[in-house]
Motif scaffolding. Structure first.
Motif, mmCIF file in Angstrom:
data_model
loop_
_atom_site.group_PDB
_atom_site.id
_atom_site.type_symbol
_atom_site.label_atom_id
_atom_site.label_comp_id
_atom_site.label_asym_id
_atom_site.label_seq_id
_atom_site.Cartn_x
_atom_site.Cartn_y
_atom_site.Cartn_z
ATOM 1 N N VAL A 1 31.195 -26.990 -11.399
ATOM 2 C CA VAL A 1 29.953 -26.833 -12.264
ATOM 3 C C VAL A 1 28.813 -27.966 -11.659
ATOM 4 O O VAL A 1 29.030 -28.837 -11.533
ATOM 5 C CB VAL A 1 30.557 -27.655 -13.590
ATOM 6 N N GLY A 2 27.808 -27.159 -11.471
ATOM 7 C CA GLY A 2 26.649 -27.836 -10.642
ATOM 8 C C GLY A 2 27.012 -28.480 -9.303
ATOM 9 O O GLY A 2 27.729 -27.842 -8.550
ATOM 10 N N GLY A 3 26.925 -29.661 -9.115
ATOM 11 C CA GLY A 3 27.241 -30.268 -7.915
ATOM 12 C C GLY A 3 28.762 -31.132 -8.137
ATOM 13 O O GLY A 3 29.222 -31.655 -7.254
ATOM 14 N N ALA A 4 29.192 -30.857 -9.420
ATOM 15 C CA ALA A 4 30.616 -31.397 -9.488
ATOM 16 C C ALA A 4 31.836 -30.352 -9.542
ATOM 17 O O ALA A 4 31.843 -29.370 -9.672
ATOM 18 C CB ALA A 4 30.588 -32.086 -10.903
ATOM 19 N N THR A 5 32.877 -30.959 -8.663
ATOM 20 C CA THR A 5 34.077 -30.103 -8.198
ATOM 21 C C THR A 5 35.334 -30.560 -8.929
ATOM 22 O O THR A 5 35.424 -32.005 -8.747
ATOM 23 C CB THR A 5 34.147 -29.836 -6.799
ATOM 24 N N ILE A 6 36.129 -29.879 -9.237
ATOM 25 C CA ILE A 6 37.871 -30.194 -9.427
ATOM 26 C C ILE A 6 38.624 -29.223 -8.852
ATOM 27 O O ILE A 6 38.268 -28.079 -8.735
ATOM 28 C CB ILE A 6 37.995 -30.307 -11.010
ATOM 29 N N GLU A 7 39.589 -30.043 -8.136
ATOM 30 C CA GLU A 7 40.594 -29.300 -7.464
ATOM 31 C C GLU A 7 41.772 -29.074 -8.385
ATOM 32 O O GLU A 7 42.260 -29.997 -8.916
ATOM 33 C CB GLU A 7 40.834 -29.790 -6.213
ATOM 34 N N HIS A 8 42.627 -27.979 -8.498
ATOM 35 C CA HIS A 8 43.845 -27.736 -8.963
ATOM 36 C C HIS A 8 43.682 -27.918 -10.505
ATOM 37 O O HIS A 8 44.511 -28.706 -11.318
ATOM 38 C CB HIS A 8 44.908 -28.633 -8.549
ATOM 39 N N ILE A 9 42.842 -27.369 -11.361
ATOM 40 C CA ILE A 9 42.388 -27.718 -12.684
ATOM 41 C C ILE A 9 43.613 -26.998 -13.479
ATOM 42 O O ILE A 9 43.853 -26.071 -13.652
ATOM 43 C CB ILE A 9 41.122 -27.552 -13.209
ATOM 44 N N PRO A 10 44.092 -28.064 -14.517
ATOM 45 C CA PRO A 10 44.969 -27.536 -15.440
ATOM 46 C C PRO A 10 44.268 -26.227 -16.123
ATOM 47 O O PRO A 10 43.451 -26.462 -16.792
ATOM 48 C CB PRO A 10 45.379 -28.614 -16.297
ATOM 49 N N THR A 11 45.174 -25.129 -16.201
ATOM 50 C CA THR A 11 44.495 -23.670 -16.886
ATOM 51 C C THR A 11 45.374 -23.140 -17.528
ATOM 52 O O THR A 11 46.493 -22.968 -17.194
ATOM 53 C CB THR A 11 43.733 -22.969 -15.683
ATOM 54 N N ALA A 12 45.027 -22.332 -18.661
ATOM 55 C CA ALA A 12 45.737 -21.566 -19.278
ATOM 56 C C ALA A 12 45.071 -20.270 -19.072
ATOM 57 O O ALA A 12 43.820 -20.122 -19.376
ATOM 58 C CB ALA A 12 45.963 -21.733 -20.602
ATOM 59 N N ILE A 13 45.835 -19.152 -18.690
ATOM 60 C CA ILE A 13 44.830 -17.856 -18.425
ATOM 61 C C ILE A 13 45.690 -16.861 -19.321
ATOM 62 O O ILE A 13 46.829 -16.423 -19.415
ATOM 63 C CB ILE A 13 45.425 -17.360 -16.899
ATOM 64 N N LEU A 14 44.954 -16.150 -20.023
ATOM 65 C CA LEU A 14 45.194 -15.130 -20.959
ATOM 66 C C LEU A 14 45.225 -13.611 -20.262
ATOM 67 O O LEU A 14 43.921 -13.659 -19.515
ATOM 68 C CB LEU A 14 44.289 -15.085 -22.303
ATOM 69 N N LYS A 15 45.922 -12.618 -20.450
ATOM 70 C CA LYS A 15 45.807 -11.656 -19.934
ATOM 71 C C LYS A 15 44.808 -10.554 -20.613
ATOM 72 O O LYS A 15 44.345 -9.575 -20.068
ATOM 73 C CB LYS A 15 47.101 -10.658 -19.881
ATOM 74 N N GLU A 16 44.204 -11.092 -21.923
ATOM 75 C CA GLU A 16 43.199 -10.448 -22.576
ATOM 76 C C GLU A 16 42.444 -11.119 -23.293
ATOM 77 O O GLU A 16 42.999 -12.196 -23.748
ATOM 78 C CB GLU A 16 43.791 -9.174 -23.130
ATOM 79 N N ASP A 17 41.226 -10.872 -23.642
ATOM 80 C CA ASP A 17 40.233 -11.620 -24.477
ATOM 81 C C ASP A 17 40.852 -11.796 -25.801
ATOM 82 O O ASP A 17 40.164 -11.001 -26.713
ATOM 83 C CB ASP A 17 38.971 -11.418 -24.097
ATOM 84 N N LEU A 18 41.714 -12.408 -26.234
ATOM 85 C CA LEU A 18 42.009 -12.350 -27.681
ATOM 86 C C LEU A 18 41.164 -12.938 -28.593
ATOM 87 O O LEU A 18 41.132 -12.785 -29.752
ATOM 88 C CB LEU A 18 43.250 -13.289 -27.804
ATOM 89 N N PHE A 19 40.055 -13.823 -28.202
ATOM 90 C CA PHE A 19 39.190 -14.445 -29.130
ATOM 91 C C PHE A 19 37.861 -13.165 -29.167
ATOM 92 O O PHE A 19 37.257 -13.809 -30.016
ATOM 93 C CB PHE A 19 38.485 -15.716 -28.474
ATOM 94 N N ASN A 20 37.992 -12.588 -28.242
ATOM 95 C CA ASN A 20 36.530 -11.682 -28.487
ATOM 96 C C ASN A 20 35.109 -12.541 -28.208
ATOM 97 O O ASN A 20 34.335 -12.370 -29.015
ATOM 98 C CB ASN A 20 36.413 -10.844 -29.399
ATOM 99 N N LEU A 21 35.121 -13.738 -27.749
ATOM 100 C CA LEU A 21 34.041 -14.570 -27.564
ATOM 101 C C LEU A 21 32.931 -13.823 -27.247
ATOM 102 O O LEU A 21 31.492 -13.981 -27.648
ATOM 103 C CB LEU A 21 34.228 -15.780 -26.556
#
Length: 415
Positions: free
Chosen positions: A118-138
Motif C-alpha cells: 500500500v503506497g510505499g509500505a509492504t507486508i510479507e505473508h499477510i494473514p488473509t481469508a479468501i472467499l471463492k465468491e463475493d458474498l458481500f457484493n461490495l
C-alpha cells in the motif's frame, strides 16, 4: 448470488454475524506488520470515499492496483475476488466452512503466503481469508469493483491519520514525530478491532456510557444492539427496515434516531441509528462486550488519528461535523447487477414507503433519473439524492417486462 443492502443504512452489519470473525484463530500469534523501506517514516495516500467507506489502492503479489475497503471492523485481510491471485491453489490452502441461517454452507480459505503493498509500505505473508465468491457484493453496492477488505494489519503497523475532509490518509511509522490534533480518546483493541466509549441518551431520557466497535467499514452512523443483556430500547418514532444481508441471512430490525450521542466531549443530536433484531444477532455474536457499532457516517465528521499500539485516537471535527444525519427518503434497495455492472436494479421495497406508493417494483431496472441517463450518476450520487430533501420529487424511468415506465417518487422524511 446477489446480495443486497439498504442504501444509506448498514452495509457492514454483515460483520455482526459473519463467521469469518474467528479466522484469526487459524493464524500464528506473531503479528505481521507493514513496513517502509529506505528509512521512510510517513506517506500520504489519496482515497475514494464512497457511501462513507474508505477505498484505497492495494497491490497483491506485485499486481494491481486493486480497490480495497480500509476497514477497522475486520481482523485478517479478506479477499473477495480470488482472480487477482495468479498462483492461488485452493487445494493447498486450509479450508473452513462458513454457514448461517438463510444460505447454504460456503467455503473460505486461509493463507499466509501473500505479499501486499500500500503506497510505499509492504507486508510479507499477510494473514488473509479468501472467499471463492463475493458474498458481500461490495462491488454492486459501491458501484466500483472491490476486491477485498484490509483492516488490523494496516492499522496496527502505523499511526493512521484519516482525513475525511480531504479524502486523504497519512500513515506514520511509530518512530516518526507526529503532531496530534483535537481531543485524545482512549480505545481498546480486542480481537484485532478497536472499541471506544461514548455517552448516549436512551428514549426515556437516561444517559449511559456505551461501548462501541469503531467501524470504518460500515456506512451507517450508529447501530444499537444491546443494553443490559437484552435488546436496546426502541425510540417511539421508528420504521421497520431490512438492515442488510449477512452470511446468516437478512438482518431485520428498525431504523430510528438516538436523541443525543457524545463522543470525546463532542455532541451530536438526532443521530440516525439501526436497531437490529436482538435475538438474531445475539445467537451469532457475543454482545456482552459491546452495546453497538459506530459507523462511518458519524466517524467521517472527524479527522481521526488512530494509534493502535498505544491505545488511543485523536479526533478533530471537520467540515462534515455540522451536516445533520438523514435517512433514505425513498424506501428501496438499489444495486448494480453483479454480473453486468451497467444495470441498476431495484431490490427490496419498504412497506408503505414513497417507492411503493409510486408503483415501483422489485426487479425493475432503473434506466433514468430526472430525465438523465442513469449512467450519468454514481451510486454515491443517488444515495445522496435519496436523502436530500423532504417533499422533493424524483422522476424514475424504469424498464419492466420489455416496456418503459415513468414513476414519480415524492421524498418523505420517515423518521
Amino acid at each position: 448470488m446477489l446480495t443486497k443492502y439498504s442504501p444509506g443504512v448498514i452495509i457492514c452489519l454483515r460483520k455482526l454475524t459473519i463467521c469469518l470473525g474467528f479466522v484469526f484463530l487459524f493464524f500464528s500469534a506473531s503479528a505481521q506488520e507493514f513496513f517502509f523501506k529506505r528509512n521512510r517514516q510517513k506517506q500520504s495516500i489519496t482515497f475514494k470515499c464512497i457511501k462513507n467507506l474508505i477505498v484505497i489502492p492495494v497491490y497483491v503479489d506485485g499486481k494491481g492496483p486493486f480497490d480495497f475497503v480500509l476497514d477497522t471492523g475486520v481482523g485478517p485481510m479478506i479477499i473477495t475476488d480470488p482472480s487477482i491471485i495468479d498462483s492461488l491453489n485452493f487445494n493447498l490452502l486450509r479450508k473452513i466452512k462458513v454457514s448461517g441461517l438463510g444460505i447454504e454452507t460456503v467455503e473460505a480459505y486461509v493463507s499466509q503466503s501473500l505479499d501486499v503493498k500500500v503506497g510505499g509500505a509492504t507486508i510479507e505473508h499477510i494473514p488473509t481469508a479468501i472467499l471463492k465468491e463475493d458474498l458481500f457484493n461490495l462491488s454492486g453496492h459501491l458501484g466500483i469493483k472491490i476486491y477485498g477488505l484490509l483492516g488490523y494489519s494496516f492499522f496496527n503497523s502505523f499511526i493512521v491519520d484519516v482525513r475525511y475532509s480531504e479524502n486523504r490518509l497519512i500513515i506514520y511509522d511509530h518512530d516518526a514525530k507526529i503532531k496530534y490534533r483535537g481531543k485524545k480518546i482512549p480505545i481498546e483493541i480486542e480481537n484485532q478491532k478497536p472499541y471506544v466509549l461514548a455517552n448516549v441518551e436512551l428514549p426515556d431520557g437516561e444517559s449511559i456510557n456505551a461501548r462501541f466497535l469503531m467501524d470504518t467499514g460500515a456506512s451507517h452512523a450508529l447501530s444499537m444492539e444491546m443494553l443490559r443483556g437484552t435488546e436496546f430500547p426502541l425510540p417511539e418514532k421508528k420504521i421497520k427496515a431490512n438492515l442488510g444481508m449477512s452470511l446468516s441471512g437478512q438482518i431485520k430490525g428498525y431504523v430510528g434516531r438516538v436523541a443525543r450521542l457524545n463522543l470525546g466531549g463532542y455532541n451530536f443530536s438526532s443521530v440516525v441509528a439501526g436497531f437490529p433484531d436482538f435475538k438474531t444477532i445475539a445467537d451469532k455474536i457475543d454482545l456482552s462486550k459491546r452495546n453497538g457499532n459506530l459507523g462511518a457516517d458519524l466517524l467521517r465528521k472527524f479527522n481521526i488519528q488512530f494509534n493502535y499500539e498505544e491505545g488511543f485516537i485523536y479526533v478533530k471535527p471537520n467540515s462534515f461535523s455540522k451536516i445533520p444525519f438523514e435517512h433514505d427518503m425513498v424506501g428501496m434497495v438499489i444495486y448494480l447487477d453483479q454480473k453486468e455492472y451497467k444495470r441498476l436494479i431495484i431490490g427490496e421495497i419498504d412497506e408503505n414507503s414513497p417507492a411503493e406508493k409510486a408503483g415501483l417494483c422489485p426487479d425493475d431496472e432503473i434506466i433514468g433519473v430526472n430525465f438523465k441517463s442513469v449512467d450519468t450518476y454514481t451510486l454515491n450520487d443517488l444515495s445522496e439524492l435519496f436523502k436530500s430533501k423532504a417533499d422533493r420529487s424524483i422522476i424514475f424511468e424504469i424498464y419492466r417486462d420489455k416496456q418503459v415506465y415513468f414513476k414519480v417518487v415524492r421524498l418523505e422524511k420517515r423518521i
